[in-house]
Design an enzyme around this catalytic site. Structure first.
Site, PDB file in Angstrom:
ATOM      1  N   LYS A  40       3.011   7.665  18.873  1.00 15.71           N
ATOM      2  CA  LYS A  40       2.414   7.741  17.761  1.00 15.71           C
ATOM      3  C   LYS A  40       0.878   7.726  17.189  1.00 15.71           C
ATOM      4  CE  LYS A  40       1.581   3.642  14.873  1.00 15.71           C
ATOM      5  NZ  LYS A  40       1.990   1.933  14.906  1.00 15.71           N
ATOM      6  N   LYS A  45       0.503  -1.317  -0.237  1.00 15.45           N
ATOM      7  CA  LYS A  45       0.245   0.641   0.053  1.00 15.45           C
ATOM      8  C   LYS A  45       0.685   1.388   0.000  1.00 15.45           C
ATOM      9  CE  LYS A  45      -4.354  -2.069   2.123  1.00 15.45           C
ATOM     10  NZ  LYS A  45      -5.174  -2.138   2.650  1.00 15.45           N
TER      11      LYS A  45
HETATM   12  P1  ATR Z   1      -2.915  -1.565  10.038  1.00 19.86           P
HETATM   13  O1  ATR Z   1      -2.189  -1.326   9.315  1.00 19.86           O
HETATM   14  O2  ATR Z   1      -2.357  -3.021   9.846  1.00 19.86           O
HETATM   15  O3  ATR Z   1      -3.482  -0.723  10.719  1.00 19.86           O
HETATM   16  P2  ATR Z   1      -0.046  -1.313  10.889  1.00 19.86           P
HETATM   17  O4  ATR Z   1       0.816  -0.089  10.317  1.00 19.86           O
HETATM   18  O5  ATR Z   1       1.851  -2.162  11.329  1.00 19.86           O
HETATM   19  O6  ATR Z   1      -0.863  -2.218  10.919  1.00 19.86           O
HETATM   20  O7  ATR Z   1      -0.289  -0.949  13.109  1.00 19.86           O
HETATM   21  C1  ATR Z   1      -0.742  -1.817  13.637  1.00 19.86           C
HETATM   22  C2  ATR Z   1      -1.147  -1.880  15.500  1.00 19.86           C
HETATM   23  O8  ATR Z   1      -1.820  -2.522  15.669  1.00 19.86           O
HETATM   24  C3  ATR Z   1      -0.426  -0.434  16.152  1.00 19.86           C
HETATM   25  O9  ATR Z   1      -1.528   0.612  16.304  1.00 19.86           O
HETATM   26  C4  ATR Z   1      -0.156  -1.639  16.811  1.00 19.86           C
HETATM   27  O10 ATR Z   1      -0.185  -0.956  18.035  1.00 19.86           O
HETATM   28  P3  ATR Z   1       1.481  -0.094  18.370  1.00 19.86           P
HETATM   29  O11 ATR Z   1       1.469   0.803  17.651  1.00 19.86           O
HETATM   30  O12 ATR Z   1       1.233   0.814  20.133  1.00 19.86           O
HETATM   31  O13 ATR Z   1       2.012  -1.135  17.850  1.00 19.86           O
HETATM   32  C5  ATR Z   1      -1.502  -2.076  17.389  1.00 19.86           C
HETATM   33  N1  ATR Z   1      -0.915  -3.570  17.825  1.00 19.86           N
HETATM   34  C6  ATR Z   1      -0.210  -4.677  17.684  1.00 19.86           C
HETATM   35  N2  ATR Z   1      -0.072  -5.728  17.722  1.00 19.86           N
HETATM   36  C7  ATR Z   1      -0.954  -5.347  19.153  1.00 19.86           C
HETATM   37  C8  ATR Z   1      -1.482  -6.035  20.540  1.00 19.86           C
HETATM   38  N3  ATR Z   1      -0.992  -7.373  20.728  1.00 19.86           N
HETATM   39  N4  ATR Z   1      -2.400  -5.098  21.291  1.00 19.86           N
HETATM   40  C9  ATR Z   1      -2.390  -3.756  21.109  1.00 19.86           C
HETATM   41  N5  ATR Z   1      -2.676  -3.089  19.886  1.00 19.86           N
HETATM   42  C10 ATR Z   1      -1.196  -4.358  18.931  1.00 19.86           C
END
Ligand code: ATR
Length: 277
Positions: free
Chosen positions: A159, A69
């Site tokens: 963030k 993307k």
């Molecule tokens: P996407 O494109 O699916 O949004 P991304 O840009 O990689 O994927 O973002 C993943 C999101 O899921 C982020 O907000 C991440 O939190 P952090 O920014 O704090 O890392 C969140 N995330 C992933 N695994 C998580 C978990 N186990 N618990 C809470 N938040 C999670």
């Protein structure tokens, strides 16, 4: 000649896009084909070369999924405002030698919530979990829907604060940590837009955010009762849904953008729905 479209991603074997667009094309009698392309991960410029080869072969548009993307966004000649804020494109249109980038993930999600699930956001307290690409794409459509309050919680607080600061002029938007949620009461709608469900994890959200008369929405689809939806159900929430409707609605937005005709979505959503339990 039949107009050609495709979805590009890697891996791409799981994609439902050819089925969805095939059903749309049939229902609206459009002369078009739609295929799945496994995009190359390396070398760095191979993705753009694959898109250009598709255009050269007569391609009119593409849906873009993980992990391309950002690259699709970067190679575009023109970008919509929502694609700009997302920093990502999930749909491309090829017109007059130019590549135009759009992001329909957020409008598709909003349409599923407001139209299919009949939960208008205006005047409601809405909580979004996560601050990644999916949330960036949803932010402008959500703000336009005029919730009374839009709270975004993320593990990485810097963030989420940075994201909120980017649209600071547009109130009422609050970025916070999961810990802050304890003092914020309950929400009419809680949306899990983290990627936690993909690994069977639960974002650290307190059950106090749920209210039985409210709703819980899981962006992932086909994963049945994820830990997030289970938590909501255990808190008594009646209205729970996964992202199958969002998937179909964002496809309908792209289809309408490319073809100038909006397909009906209900039957396609029903066909793809996996029962939650
Ligand atoms: P996407 O494109 O699916 O949004 P991304 O840009 O990689 O994927 O973002 C993943 C999101 O899921 C982020 O907000 C991440 O939190 P952090 O920014 O704090 O890392 C969140 N995330 C992933 N695994 C998580 C978990 N186990 N618990 C809470 N938040 C999670």
């Amino acid at each position: 000649m039949t107009d050609q479209y495709a979805v590009i991603g890697n891996p791409i074997g799981h994609t439902k896009s050819p089925l969805i667009h095939g059903l749309f094309a049939e229902a609206t009698q459009q002369d078009m084909s739609y295929m799945a392309i496994e995009g190359p991960l390396e070398p760095q410029d191979a993705f753009a070369a694959t898109v250009r080869a598709f255009i050269a072969a007569g391609g009119k548009g593409m849906n873009v999924t993980a992990p391309f993307k950002l690259k699709a966004f970067a190679m575009a000649d023109e970008r919509s405002e929502r694609a700009e804020l997302a920093g990502a494109a999930n749909a491309l249109s090829f017109r007059d030698g130019r590549i135009i980038a759009e992001n329909f993930d957020g409008v598709g999600l909003l349409r599923d919530i407001e139209v299919n699930l009949n939960l208008p956001m205006a005047g409601k307290r809405v909580l979004v979990l996560g601050a990644g690409g999916a949330v960036r794409g949803a932010l402008l459509p959500f703000i336009a829907a005029q919730p009374a309050e839009l709270v975004i919680a993320n593990r990485d607080v810097r963030k989420v604060k940075a994201l909120v600061a980017e649209v600071a002029a547009q109130r009422p938007l609050i970025g916070c940590s999961y810990g802050d949620l304890d003092a914020m009461g309950s929400f009419d709608l809680v949306i899990n837009a983290t990627s936690a469900s993909l690994t069977g994890e639960l974002p650290p959200v307190p059950p106090s955010v749920f209210v039985p008369t409210g709703a819980a929405y899981e962006l992932a689809y086909g994963k049945r009762l994820t830990p997030f939806l289970r938590l909501a159900r255990n808190a008594g929430v009646q209205g729970i849904a996964d992202g199958v409707g969002m998937l179909v609605e964002q496809a309908a937005e792209a289809f309408a953008w490319w073809r100038g005709v909006r397909p009906q979505t209900r039957a396609v959503i029903d066909r793809l729905t996996v029962p939650l339990d």
